[in-house]
Design a protein around this motif. Structure first.
Motif, mmCIF file in Angstrom:
data_model
loop_
_atom_site.group_PDB
_atom_site.id
_atom_site.type_symbol
_atom_site.label_atom_id
_atom_site.label_comp_id
_atom_site.label_asym_id
_atom_site.label_seq_id
_atom_site.Cartn_x
_atom_site.Cartn_y
_atom_site.Cartn_z
ATOM 1 N N VAL A 45 -29.606 -23.442 16.927
ATOM 2 C CA VAL A 45 -29.814 -24.663 16.141
ATOM 3 C C VAL A 45 -28.797 -24.716 14.993
ATOM 4 N N ASP A 46 -28.522 -23.572 14.363
ATOM 5 C CA ASP A 46 -27.495 -23.538 13.309
ATOM 6 C C ASP A 46 -26.148 -24.003 13.863
ATOM 7 N N VAL A 48 -25.445 -25.885 16.492
ATOM 8 C CA VAL A 48 -25.460 -27.320 16.804
ATOM 9 C C VAL A 48 -25.349 -28.153 15.534
ATOM 10 N N GLU A 49 -26.065 -27.754 14.497
ATOM 11 C CA GLU A 49 -26.041 -28.514 13.247
ATOM 12 C C GLU A 49 -24.661 -28.449 12.581
ATOM 13 N N ARG A 52 -22.165 -30.764 14.635
ATOM 14 C CA ARG A 52 -22.270 -32.219 14.517
ATOM 15 C C ARG A 52 -22.194 -32.702 13.072
ATOM 16 N N VAL A 61 -27.112 -35.085 19.618
ATOM 17 C CA VAL A 61 -28.022 -34.260 20.415
ATOM 18 C C VAL A 61 -28.648 -35.172 21.463
#
Lengths: 92, 92
Positions: A45-46, A48-49, A52, A61
């Protein structure tokens, strides 16, 4: 079996995986899958954040799936154990 | 601000949160939100997987959102830091 546009998240620094994602998109990928198991899920999750929000603001997402995989017994464990998984699909 | 049907995942054993989810559904909730920040994100996925695979097979993952929250400076850090978040919506 990892597919061509999969990024498997492990224990390396987040920036390694961020760079892998950016490289895939710059190489022409329309969608990539960020995959992780167990404790690496938070790390996924880190990644991906960071991708983006800091580098590719046009990337969204598209889907998130969670699941469970059974890990076979090994030297440390005599019984199979369940491990949670996540697959985050990013696309332009 | 936690809403009525939110389960905030922290550092307690997964079964504590699993029980909280089951109690909300048995109390009449149609949807609940499992929320976590930082390293607790992996733990949140574990809780969701245990709830739906072991206890409530009719419960489905309806939505998953990931995001970033900025944490203000405190005694340990002089600058704000970003922390990843997840919100998993479960429903019957």
């Amino acid at each position: 079996m990892p597919e061509k546009n999969d990024v498997l998240i492990g224990r390396k620094p987040a920036m390694n995986y961020v760079l892998a994602c950016i490289t895939l998109f710059h190489g022409g990928a329309d969608e990539i899958n960020v995959k992780a198991r167990g404790r690496a899920i938070s790390h996924a999750v880190d990644v991906v954040e960071i991708v983006r929000r800091r580098f590719l603001p046009d990337v969204k997402v598209k889907n998130i799936d969670v699941g469970t995989e059974q890990m076979p017994p090994n030297e440390e464990r005599s019984t199979p154990t369940n491990v949670s998984t996540i697959e985050i699909t990013l696309g332009k």
